[in-house]
Design a protein around this motif. Structure first.
Motif, PDB file in Angstrom:
ATOM      1  N   LEU A  64       0.823  -1.213   0.000  1.00 48.66           N
ATOM      2  CA  LEU A  64       0.000   0.000   0.000  1.00 48.66           C
ATOM      3  C   LEU A  64       0.856   1.261   0.000  1.00 48.66           C
ATOM      4  N   ALA A  65       1.969   1.228   0.698  1.00 50.57           N
ATOM      5  CA  ALA A  65       2.833   2.412   0.790  1.00 50.57           C
ATOM      6  C   ALA A  65       3.751   2.541  -0.422  1.00 50.57           C
ATOM      7  N   GLY A  66       3.877   1.469  -1.213  1.00 47.69           N
ATOM      8  CA  GLY A  66       4.747   1.515  -2.372  1.00 47.69           C
ATOM      9  C   GLY A  66       6.209   1.503  -2.019  1.00 47.69           C
ATOM     10  N   VAL A  67       6.559   0.770  -0.934  1.00 47.95           N
ATOM     11  CA  VAL A  67       7.962   0.698  -0.506  1.00 47.95           C
ATOM     12  C   VAL A  67       8.304  -0.767  -0.263  1.00 47.95           C
ATOM     13  N   SER A  68       9.560  -1.017   0.091  1.00 44.77           N
ATOM     14  CA  SER A  68       9.993  -2.381   0.364  1.00 44.77           C
ATOM     15  C   SER A  68       9.609  -2.791   1.782  1.00 44.77           C
ATOM     16  N   ILE A  69       9.610  -4.098   1.995  1.00 41.21           N
ATOM     17  CA  ILE A  69       9.346  -4.609   3.344  1.00 41.21           C
ATOM     18  C   ILE A  69      10.404  -4.110   4.323  1.00 41.21           C
ATOM     19  N   LYS A  70      11.649  -4.018   3.865  1.00 44.43           N
ATOM     20  CA  LYS A  70      12.730  -3.525   4.714  1.00 44.43           C
ATOM     21  C   LYS A  70      12.452  -2.105   5.172  1.00 44.43           C
ATOM     22  N   THR A  71      11.937  -1.264   4.282  1.00 46.29           N
ATOM     23  CA  THR A  71      11.625   0.120   4.655  1.00 46.29           C
ATOM     24  C   THR A  71      10.523   0.168   5.713  1.00 46.29           C
ATOM     25  N   VAL A  72       9.501  -0.659   5.540  1.00 42.75           N
ATOM     26  CA  VAL A  72       8.436  -0.716   6.555  1.00 42.75           C
ATOM     27  C   VAL A  72       9.018  -1.126   7.906  1.00 42.75           C
ATOM     28  N   SER A  73       9.892  -2.126   7.898  1.00 39.74           N
ATOM     29  CA  SER A  73      10.528  -2.587   9.134  1.00 39.74           C
ATOM     30  C   SER A  73      11.340  -1.470   9.781  1.00 39.74           C
ATOM     31  N   ASN A  74      12.041  -0.690   8.947  1.00 44.63           N
ATOM     32  CA  ASN A  74      12.838   0.423   9.480  1.00 44.63           C
ATOM     33  C   ASN A  74      11.962   1.473  10.149  1.00 44.63           C
ATOM     34  N   VAL A  75      10.804   1.730   9.557  1.00 42.45           N
ATOM     35  CA  VAL A  75       9.882   2.707  10.147  1.00 42.45           C
ATOM     36  C   VAL A  75       9.345   2.182  11.472  1.00 42.45           C
ATOM     37  N   ILE A  76       8.914   0.933  11.494  1.00 41.95           N
ATOM     38  CA  ILE A  76       8.353   0.337  12.714  1.00 41.95           C
ATOM     39  C   ILE A  76       9.368   0.343  13.847  1.00 41.95           C
ATOM     40  N   ASN A  77      10.639   0.082  13.508  1.00 42.98           N
ATOM     41  CA  ASN A  77      11.690   0.044  14.528  1.00 42.98           C
ATOM     42  C   ASN A  77      12.313   1.409  14.779  1.00 42.98           C
ATOM     43  N   ASP A  78      11.714   2.440  14.177  1.00 40.98           N
ATOM     44  CA  ASP A  78      12.113   3.826  14.411  1.00 40.98           C
ATOM     45  C   ASP A  78      13.572   4.089  14.053  1.00 40.98           C
ATOM     46  N   TYR A  79      14.041   3.488  12.975  1.00 46.80           N
ATOM     47  CA  TYR A  79      15.391   3.786  12.515  1.00 46.80           C
ATOM     48  C   TYR A  79      15.435   5.225  12.014  1.00 46.80           C
ATOM     49  N   PRO A  80      16.513   5.950  12.310  1.00 47.00           N
ATOM     50  CA  PRO A  80      16.550   7.375  11.994  1.00 47.00           C
ATOM     51  C   PRO A  80      16.730   7.692  10.504  1.00 47.00           C
ATOM     52  N   HIS A  81      17.337   6.794   9.748  1.00 48.66           N
ATOM     53  CA  HIS A  81      17.698   7.105   8.361  1.00 48.66           C
ATOM     54  C   HIS A  81      16.576   6.733   7.393  1.00 48.66           C
ATOM     55  N   VAL A  82      15.407   7.292   7.633  1.00 49.25           N
ATOM     56  CA  VAL A  82      14.256   7.121   6.741  1.00 49.25           C
ATOM     57  C   VAL A  82      13.737   8.510   6.389  1.00 49.25           C
ATOM     58  N   ARG A  83      13.552   8.779   5.080  1.00 49.71           N
ATOM     59  CA  ARG A  83      13.083  10.100   4.669  1.00 49.71           C
ATOM     60  C   ARG A  83      11.721  10.394   5.296  1.00 49.71           C
ATOM     61  N   PRO A  84      11.496  11.620   5.751  1.00 52.43           N
ATOM     62  CA  PRO A  84      10.215  11.967   6.382  1.00 52.43           C
ATOM     63  C   PRO A  84       9.002  11.636   5.515  1.00 52.43           C
ATOM     64  N   THR A  85       9.105  11.903   4.202  1.00 50.30           N
ATOM     65  CA  THR A  85       7.956  11.610   3.333  1.00 50.30           C
ATOM     66  C   THR A  85       7.678  10.117   3.270  1.00 50.30           C
ATOM     67  N   THR A  86       8.744   9.310   3.249  1.00 49.63           N
ATOM     68  CA  THR A  86       8.572   7.858   3.230  1.00 49.63           C
ATOM     69  C   THR A  86       7.970   7.374   4.545  1.00 49.63           C
ATOM     70  N   ARG A  87       8.474   7.931   5.640  1.00 48.65           N
ATOM     71  CA  ARG A  87       7.957   7.550   6.955  1.00 48.65           C
ATOM     72  C   ARG A  87       6.456   7.847   7.050  1.00 48.65           C
ATOM     73  N   GLU A  88       6.056   9.010   6.538  1.00 46.72           N
ATOM     74  CA  GLU A  88       4.651   9.394   6.587  1.00 46.72           C
ATOM     75  C   GLU A  88       3.790   8.438   5.761  1.00 46.72           C
ATOM     76  N   LYS A  89       4.278   8.017   4.590  1.00 47.77           N
ATOM     77  CA  LYS A  89       3.525   7.083   3.752  1.00 47.77           C
ATOM     78  C   LYS A  89       3.334   5.743   4.468  1.00 47.77           C
ATOM     79  N   VAL A  90       4.398   5.269   5.075  1.00 47.11           N
ATOM     80  CA  VAL A  90       4.319   3.984   5.771  1.00 47.11           C
ATOM     81  C   VAL A  90       3.375   4.083   6.965  1.00 47.11           C
ATOM     82  N   GLN A  91       3.487   5.160   7.745  1.00 52.70           N
ATOM     83  CA  GLN A  91       2.622   5.328   8.910  1.00 52.70           C
ATOM     84  C   GLN A  91       1.155   5.453   8.498  1.00 52.70           C
ATOM     85  N   ALA A  92       0.908   6.122   7.364  1.00 52.47           N
ATOM     86  CA  ALA A  92      -0.466   6.236   6.865  1.00 52.47           C
ATOM     87  C   ALA A  92      -1.005   4.876   6.455  1.00 52.47           C
ATOM     88  N   ALA A  93      -0.166   4.057   5.822  1.00 47.38           N
ATOM     89  CA  ALA A  93      -0.586   2.715   5.419  1.00 47.38           C
ATOM     90  C   ALA A  93      -0.862   1.838   6.638  1.00 47.38           C
TER      91      ALA A  93
END
Length: 344
Positions: free
Chosen positions: A11-40
């Motif tokens: 739904l977010a149009g990203v990789s599973i790894k990126t979703v995992s990075n957002v969930i684990n609050d890794y700092p090196h995620v672009r804000p726009t990408t983080r927002e897309k994942v959180q919205a999904a």
């Protein structure tokens, strides 16, 4: 069916790894990408698999809190404060009640149930200084209370002697000279009752007022009924006093009820002060003047200290952290000069 990590990524149009990075609050995620994942995540109602994450990290995401008696308002409010602080850090609190029994406390320290948690906040009541070696445990722990000092773990507590002396001096500044104590423990030196009684004696000595054993009412536990019984005993033996220092608020409230039943006006005839600044102290009639010993600070500091030890297990774990105190003036002991007595 429950949403999966793959569903969120699609739904977010990203990789599973990126979703995992957002969930684990890794700092090196672009804000726009983080927002897309959180919205999904929000749209799908996705809940991370905490069990799998904890297995990877070696952490359970839970801490234990062991208290003597949740029937005492102080410990109930302390538990609520600890849980609220832990929630801010995304940590669950498992609460144990020991009944203040020494053997149950010792058994708890060795209990396999603690393997379900990452660390323990422990408030012993039955154990004493002779049990200090039992605090040598293979998991992070923060000790509360006044039963054991100089242990091998962090200790967060209140300034019992200093706060009790301030309460006594507050009453003396209001013109009180015959101050009864409700809740002392006969022969106790280390422990809340012993330390607060010591502060009371220091306050009298500083004002040149002699100590009178006849003004001390001993109890075993610190429930409201004990305060009532202790006050009936003081009145029955003809003790003359113009103030009462309840060593906790529940004792003070029980004592105040008996004074009122006996036709003794509070604060007209007798001033009453307690200790703990419980929520109910605001609503008694009259409202209870009390010592705020820093319960909220103790809860916040205990949680933060424990979480720091969990994250950094190799650091020295022997700090003694003391809460500030203050006199909360209410109707049962109005100050002649409206200034709070506060720790330096």
């Amino acid at each position: 069916m429950a949403a999966t990590l793959h569903d969120v990524a699609r739904l977010a149009g990203v990789s599973i790894k990126t979703v995992s990075n957002v969930i684990n609050d890794y700092p090196h995620v672009r804000p726009t990408t983080r927002e897309k994942v959180q919205a999904a995540i929000a749209e799908l109602g996705y809940t991370p698999n905490l069990t799998a994450r904890n297995l990877r990290s070696g952490k359970t995401g839970a801490i234990a809190l062991a208290l003597p008696d949740l029937g005492l308002s102080y410990f109930a409010e302390l538990a609520a404060d600890v849980i609220a602080e832990a929630e801010k850090a995304g940590v669950v609190v498992l609460v144990e009640q020991t009944g203040g029994d020494r053997q149950r406390e010792l058994d708890l320290l060795r209990s396999p149930r603690l393997k379900l948690t990452d660390g323990l906040i422990f408030s012993p009541l039955g154990m004493g200084q002779e049990d200090v070696d039992a605090l040598e445990v293979p998991y992070p722990m923060v000790v509360l209370g006044e039963r054991i000092f100089d242990g091998p773990v962090d200790h967060v507590t209140m300034q019992n002697v200093e706060g009790a002396r301030a309460a006594t001096e507050f009453l003396i500044a209001n013109g009180r000279r015959r101050i009864a104590v409700v809740g002392a423990h006969e022969g106790e030196v280390i422990g809340s009752a012993g330390l607060r009684t010591r502060g009371y004696v220091q306050g009298l000595e500083a004002a040149g007022i002699p100590y009178d054993e006849g003004l001390i009412a001993y109890t075993t536990t610190w429930h409201r009924a004990n305060g009532a019984t202790a006050m009936r005993d003081l009145l029955a033996r003809g003790a003359e006093f113009d103030a009462v220092f309840g060593l906790n608020d529940t004792l003070a409230l029980g004592a105040m009820r008996v004074l009122q039943e006996a036709g003794i006006d509070v604060p007209g005839d007798v001033h009453v002060i307690g200790w703990d600044d419980l929520d109910e102290a605001k609503y008694s009639i009259p409202s209870l003047t009390t010592v705020d010993p820093g319960r909220r600070w103790i809860a916040r500091t205990a949680v933060r200290t424990l979480l720091d030890r969990i994250a950094n297990p190799t650091e020295d774990h022997r700090s003694l952290l003391l809460a500030d105190y203050r006199i909360v003036e209410r109707e049962s002991a109005p100050a002649l000069q409206r200034e709070s007595v506060t720790a330096p």
